[in-house]
Design a protein around this motif. Structure first.
Motif, PDB file in Angstrom:
ATOM      1  N   GLY A 111      -4.480  10.350  17.753  1.00 47.80           N
ATOM      2  CA  GLY A 111      -5.105  11.556  17.195  1.00 47.80           C
ATOM      3  C   GLY A 111      -4.373  12.039  15.957  1.00 47.80           C
ATOM      4  N   SER A 112      -3.033  11.919  15.960  1.00 48.84           N
ATOM      5  CA  SER A 112      -2.236  12.308  14.790  1.00 48.84           C
ATOM      6  C   SER A 112      -2.520  11.391  13.606  1.00 48.84           C
ATOM      7  CB  SER A 112      -0.733  12.254  15.127  1.00 48.84           C
ATOM      8  OG  SER A 112      -0.440  13.124  16.174  1.00 48.84           O
ATOM      9  N   VAL A 113      -2.638  10.087  13.886  1.00 51.50           N
ATOM     10  CA  VAL A 113      -2.973   9.126  12.821  1.00 51.50           C
ATOM     11  C   VAL A 113      -4.330   9.479  12.216  1.00 51.50           C
ATOM     12  CG1 VAL A 113      -3.521   6.692  12.341  1.00 51.50           C
ATOM     13  CG2 VAL A 113      -1.587   7.264  13.826  1.00 51.50           C
ATOM     14  N   LEU A 114      -5.303   9.748  13.094  1.00 51.04           N
ATOM     15  CA  LEU A 114      -6.653  10.116  12.657  1.00 51.04           C
ATOM     16  C   LEU A 114      -6.605  11.368  11.772  1.00 51.04           C
ATOM     17  CD1 LEU A 114      -9.734   9.269  13.398  1.00 51.04           C
ATOM     18  CD2 LEU A 114      -9.671  11.308  14.821  1.00 51.04           C
ATOM     19  N   SER A 115      -5.886  12.405  12.231  1.00 51.47           N
ATOM     20  CA  SER A 115      -5.802  13.667  11.479  1.00 51.47           C
ATOM     21  C   SER A 115      -5.142  13.474  10.126  1.00 51.47           C
ATOM     22  CB  SER A 115      -5.006  14.711  12.281  1.00 51.47           C
ATOM     23  OG  SER A 115      -5.656  15.017  13.468  1.00 51.47           O
ATOM     24  N   ALA A 116      -4.034  12.719  10.109  1.00 56.24           N
ATOM     25  CA  ALA A 116      -3.281  12.535   8.857  1.00 56.24           C
ATOM     26  C   ALA A 116      -4.124  11.790   7.823  1.00 56.24           C
ATOM     27  CB  ALA A 116      -1.989  11.775   9.138  1.00 56.24           C
ATOM     28  N   VAL A 117      -4.795  10.708   8.252  1.00 56.00           N
ATOM     29  CA  VAL A 117      -5.609   9.939   7.297  1.00 56.00           C
ATOM     30  C   VAL A 117      -6.807  10.769   6.848  1.00 56.00           C
ATOM     31  CG1 VAL A 117      -6.975   7.833   6.958  1.00 56.00           C
ATOM     32  CG2 VAL A 117      -4.884   7.740   8.334  1.00 56.00           C
ATOM     33  N   TYR A 118      -7.439  11.491   7.788  1.00 55.17           N
ATOM     34  CA  TYR A 118      -8.600  12.315   7.425  1.00 55.17           C
ATOM     35  C   TYR A 118      -8.200  13.368   6.382  1.00 55.17           C
ATOM     36  CZ  TYR A 118     -12.509  15.541   7.636  1.00 55.17           C
ATOM     37  OH  TYR A 118     -13.565  16.347   7.274  1.00 55.17           O
ATOM     38  N   ARG A 119      -7.060  14.034   6.641  1.00 53.88           N
ATOM     39  CA  ARG A 119      -6.620  15.099   5.729  1.00 53.88           C
ATOM     40  C   ARG A 119      -6.378  14.555   4.325  1.00 53.88           C
ATOM     41  NH1 ARG A 119      -2.355  16.838   8.492  1.00 53.88           N
ATOM     42  NH2 ARG A 119      -3.640  17.986   9.942  1.00 53.88           N
ATOM     43  N   SER A 120      -5.711  13.400   4.245  1.00 46.30           N
ATOM     44  CA  SER A 120      -5.416  12.828   2.920  1.00 46.30           C
ATOM     45  C   SER A 120      -6.691  12.400   2.193  1.00 46.30           C
ATOM     46  CB  SER A 120      -4.456  11.643   3.056  1.00 46.30           C
ATOM     47  OG  SER A 120      -5.088  10.572   3.718  1.00 46.30           O
ATOM     48  N   GLU A 121      -7.710  11.965   2.962  1.00 46.51           N
ATOM     49  CA  GLU A 121      -8.967  11.508   2.349  1.00 46.51           C
ATOM     50  C   GLU A 121      -9.859  12.673   1.904  1.00 46.51           C
ATOM     51  OE1 GLU A 121     -10.398   8.254   2.043  1.00 46.51           O
ATOM     52  OE2 GLU A 121      -8.406   7.446   2.438  1.00 46.51           O
ATOM     53  N   ILE A 122      -9.838  13.784   2.664  1.00 45.54           N
ATOM     54  CA  ILE A 122     -10.775  14.883   2.380  1.00 45.54           C
ATOM     55  C   ILE A 122     -10.213  15.876   1.366  1.00 45.54           C
ATOM     56  CG2 ILE A 122     -10.045  16.497   4.211  1.00 45.54           C
ATOM     57  CD1 ILE A 122     -13.707  15.732   3.174  1.00 45.54           C
ATOM     58  N   GLU A 123      -8.885  15.964   1.240  1.00 44.84           N
ATOM     59  CA  GLU A 123      -8.282  17.007   0.387  1.00 44.84           C
ATOM     60  C   GLU A 123      -8.779  17.000  -1.059  1.00 44.84           C
ATOM     61  OE1 GLU A 123      -4.073  16.895   1.034  1.00 44.84           O
ATOM     62  OE2 GLU A 123      -4.182  18.367   2.662  1.00 44.84           O
TER      63      GLU A 123
END
Length: 535
Positions: free
Chosen positions: A433-445
């Protein structure tokens, strides 16, 4: 003179099952599976209801993302923390008593959860349900080991494991049907009549069993195990919430939990009446089976966590549709799990479990190629492969764990099995879940620059948060980038989970036993040659 027997010595007489119990063993298994069904089904039901519970009153409770996570995690924390201790108490005080107590508490917690007036109340009542479930789960497997003879245990465990698969899939479907016709609390209230039926059948059919010579209770060991597991699981959950495992608030409980569990192991090695016989872990088969359970649930629970968002938020399926898509996974487990023992008899536990792990890794890796238009039949096929893989892992490794221990210690063996499964699953949700959140955040910012500063941080937290902000601002400009960012994050996470499953494949291939040769058929001894005459 007869040849010495190569078959193992017969089990001592106390281990044999009384004839009256033996006659009703399959009916007992049915009652045990009903108890198991309620506990496992409830967790999977809640996963499809989180969006409804997050809705404002009167539809839901208006729960925040953090409150929703704790509605799931309070159950996990109490359940995982008490599993080992409850297994020991079942061995000592009686497994039937443990089952009756656990079911009654679970039913009470379900009724209270259904009528929760706030997210805080729901979190507390879910913890009560976790307490009840902690006494039910290990006792079901311990009773099974005590009503079936050793030669039938693999078949019974296969059916038991198939029941777990059925519950995992029925949960979302049941939840979807209930949410379409009733209020959110119905997903908990549905447990109460089932619990009442299970209690009546259990009181009538299930025999009492316990360790005939339990010795003194290892109070220090029990307390250390509870404290260590609660601290460890709490730290893991916090790490998943914060999407970071380096913050002091996350690192401190994880390290403290590991330190307490280390102290527990050292204390048990020196104790003359240990709660856990740590020498069991010196057996490669036992340790490999425990590791396999932890690794497969680590990989699988992380994917189960994000697949719900993929199906509902990216693909737009309803909770019921998402549940129906999991049917191939359940059907594969129901069909293959009871027959896994036949494959083990023919090819050996090592080959069967390694093939099962490889199938799970393949299924998890397939998520790395899913996009917004992947055909439904492809997803159904992937879930079928995953279910078939799980069906060839769970029964053989559970048999390996349970048959490594004497029958009178069945409760603690079952507790070890379930504890590693729960901790592995919690780690999977937190880490992946942390991996998912970190990658999502970097992609959406990069797509959030045009938002007001007060909304920018909120919108970057998750796919649901981005879509909620877009809805508030009445704009569709963020929808496509949010979906693509989530798919990119899902692909990275899928590769990570597949890699964990590959490690599990290597572990079972290295340490589980191969095919056991059938015992040699006795042949009549040739007549001894006559002694030569002496001249």
């Amino acid at each position: 003179m007869p040849e010495p027997s190569l078959s193992p010595p017969p089990a001592p007489s106390p281990a044999s099952v009384p004839e009256a119990v033996h006659r009703r063993r399959w009916a007992v298994l049915g009652v045990l599976m009903l108890s198991l069904l309620i506990v496992v089904l409830d967790n999977s039901i809640l996963n499809v209801a989180v969006k409804t519970i997050a809705s404002p009153d009167p539809v839901g409770l208006g729960a925040t993302q953090s409150e929703l996570e704790w509605a799931i995690n309070s159950y996990t924390l109490v359940f995982a923390g008490l599993l080992f201790a409850s297994g020991l108490l079942g061995d000592r005080l009686g497994r039937k008593k443990s089952l009756l107590f656990g079911l009654a508490v679970f039913g009470l917690g379900s009724a209270l959860a259904a009528f929760s007036g706030s997210p805080g109340e729901l979190i507390a009542h879910r913890a009560v349900m976790g307490l009840g479930a902690a006494f039910v789960m290990p006792a079901t497997l311990a009773v099974l080991m005590n009503v079936f003879e050793r030669d039938e245990q693999p078949k019974a465990i296969g059916i038991w494991a198939g029941g777990v698969g059925l519950a995992i899939a029925i949960g979302p479907i049941t939840g979807g049907v209930l949410l379409e016709h009733f209020w959110w609390g119905s997903i908990f209230l549905v447990n109460v009549p089932v619990v009442l039926v299970a209690l009546a059948l259990m009181a009538w059919l299930v025999p009492e069993s316990r360790d005939p010579a339990p010795g003194r209770i290892d109070l220090v060991g029990v307390l250390l195990s509870v404290l260590g597991l609660v601290l460890l699981v709490y730290g893991i959950i916090r790490g998943g919430e914060r999407a970071s495992f380096t913050e002091p608030g996350v690192l401190a409980p994880v390290l403290a939990g590991l330190a307490v569990l280390t102290a527990f192991v050292l204390y048990e090695k020196r104790s003359d009446h240990p709660a856990l016989d740590v020498s069991s872990f010196r057996k490669p088969v036992f340790s490999a089976a425990v590791a396999a359970i932890a690794l497969v649930f680590f990989a699988l629970m992380g994917v189960t966590f994000f697949s719900a968002f993929y199906l509902q938020s990216v693909r737009g399926y309803s909770a019921l549709d998402s549940g129906l898509l999991l049917l191939p996974l359940a059907l594969a487990q129901m069909v293959f799990a009871p027959r896994a023992r036949l494959a083990v008899a023919r090819f050996g536990a090592r080959t069967v479990c390694a093939a099962g792990m490889a199938a799970v890794a393949l299924g998890l890796g397939a998520f790395a190629f899913f996009d917004a238009d992947t055909p439904v039949w492809v997803m159904a096929l992937v879930f079928l492969v995953q279910g078939a893989g799980m069906a060839h892992i769970m029964p053989p490794v559970t048999v390996a764990i349970m048959q490594s221990l004497p029958r009178e210690k069945a409760g603690s063996g079952s507790a070890i099995n379930n504890t590693f499964r729960q901790v592995g699953g919690a780690l999977g949700v937190a880490v992946l879940g942390s991996v998912l959140s970190a990658v999502y955040r970097s992609e959406i910012e990069p797509h959030l620059d045009g938002l007001p500063p007060s909304l920018r941080t909120t919108a970057g937290e998750s796919l649901e948060a981005t879509l909620a902000v877009a809805d508030r601002l009445h704009t569709d400009a963020l929808t496509a980038p949010a979906h693509q960012a989530f798919l990119d994050a899902m692909h990275v996470t899928a590769f990570a989970s597949a890699a964990i499953a590959v490690i599990g494949t290597l572990v079972v291939a290295a340490f589980l036993p191969g095919r056991t040769p059938p015992p040699p058929t006795p042949t009549p001894s040739p007549p001894e040659p006559a002694a030569p005459a002496h001249h």
